[in-house]
Design a protein around this motif. Structure first.
Motif, short mmCIF file in Angstrom:
data_model
loop_
_atom_site.label_atom_id
_atom_site.label_comp_id
_atom_site.label_asym_id
_atom_site.label_seq_id
_atom_site.Cartn_x
_atom_site.Cartn_y
_atom_site.Cartn_z
N MET A 1 4.07 -23.09 24.21
CA MET A 1 2.92 -22.42 23.65
C MET A 1 2.24 -21.61 24.76
O MET A 1 2.09 -22.07 25.87
CB MET A 1 1.94 -23.44 23.09
N SER A 2 1.81 -20.43 24.44
CA SER A 2 1.17 -19.54 25.39
C SER A 2 -0.24 -19.22 24.94
O SER A 2 -0.49 -19.02 23.75
CB SER A 2 1.99 -18.27 25.52
N ARG A 3 -1.16 -19.19 25.88
CA ARG A 3 -2.55 -18.82 25.60
C ARG A 3 -2.99 -17.78 26.60
O ARG A 3 -2.47 -17.72 27.71
CB ARG A 3 -3.48 -20.02 25.72
N THR A 4 -3.95 -17.01 26.22
CA THR A 4 -4.54 -16.03 27.12
C THR A 4 -5.93 -16.51 27.51
O THR A 4 -6.71 -16.91 26.64
CB THR A 4 -4.65 -14.65 26.43
N ILE A 5 -6.22 -16.51 28.80
CA ILE A 5 -7.57 -16.84 29.26
C ILE A 5 -8.10 -15.64 30.03
O ILE A 5 -7.34 -14.85 30.59
CB ILE A 5 -7.62 -18.11 30.13
N THR A 6 -9.39 -15.51 30.06
CA THR A 6 -10.04 -14.44 30.79
C THR A 6 -10.82 -15.05 31.95
O THR A 6 -11.55 -16.02 31.76
CB THR A 6 -11.00 -13.66 29.87
N ASP A 27 0.69 -18.24 36.59
CA ASP A 27 0.84 -19.56 35.97
C ASP A 27 1.34 -20.58 36.99
O ASP A 27 0.85 -21.71 37.04
CB ASP A 27 1.81 -19.47 34.79
N SER A 60 -14.83 -13.41 27.20
CA SER A 60 -13.77 -12.63 26.56
C SER A 60 -14.01 -11.12 26.64
O SER A 60 -13.20 -10.34 26.19
CB SER A 60 -13.61 -13.05 25.11
#
Length: 67
Positions: A1-6, A27, A60
Motif C-alpha cells: 500500500m502506498s500513501r502520499t504525505i506532505t 522511503d 496538504s
C-alpha cells in the motif's frame, strides 16, 4: 500500500541530507531513521505518558518536487 504525505521544505531537506548515495529513495531514508528511533510502541510509550492517542497533522497545501 502506498500513501502520499506532505512535509515542509525543511523536513524534506533534512531527509535528503541523510542520503547514503544519490539514488537512495526517500522511503528508504525514512525507514532507516525510524528504525533507529525504536519500535512504534517504544516511541509512543516514551512520548505519551498519558492515555491520549497520538495524532499526525499534515499540511496538504504544500507542494514538493524531487530534484
Amino acid at each position: 500500500m502506498s500513501r502520499t504525505i506532505t512535509v515542509s521544505n525543511d523536513v524534506y531537506a533534512a531527509i535528503v541530507a541523510r542520503r547514503l548515495h544519490k539514488d537512495e529513495p526517500e522511503d528508504t531514508i525514512l525507514s532507516r531513521i525510524l528504525l533507529n528511533a525504536g519500535t512504534a510502541q517504544e516511541v509512543h510509550a516514551h512520548a505519551h505518558k498519558d492515555t491520549d492517542d497520538a495524532h499526525l497533522i499534515l499540511d496538504s497545501d504544500m507542494d514538493h518536487t524531487s530534484e
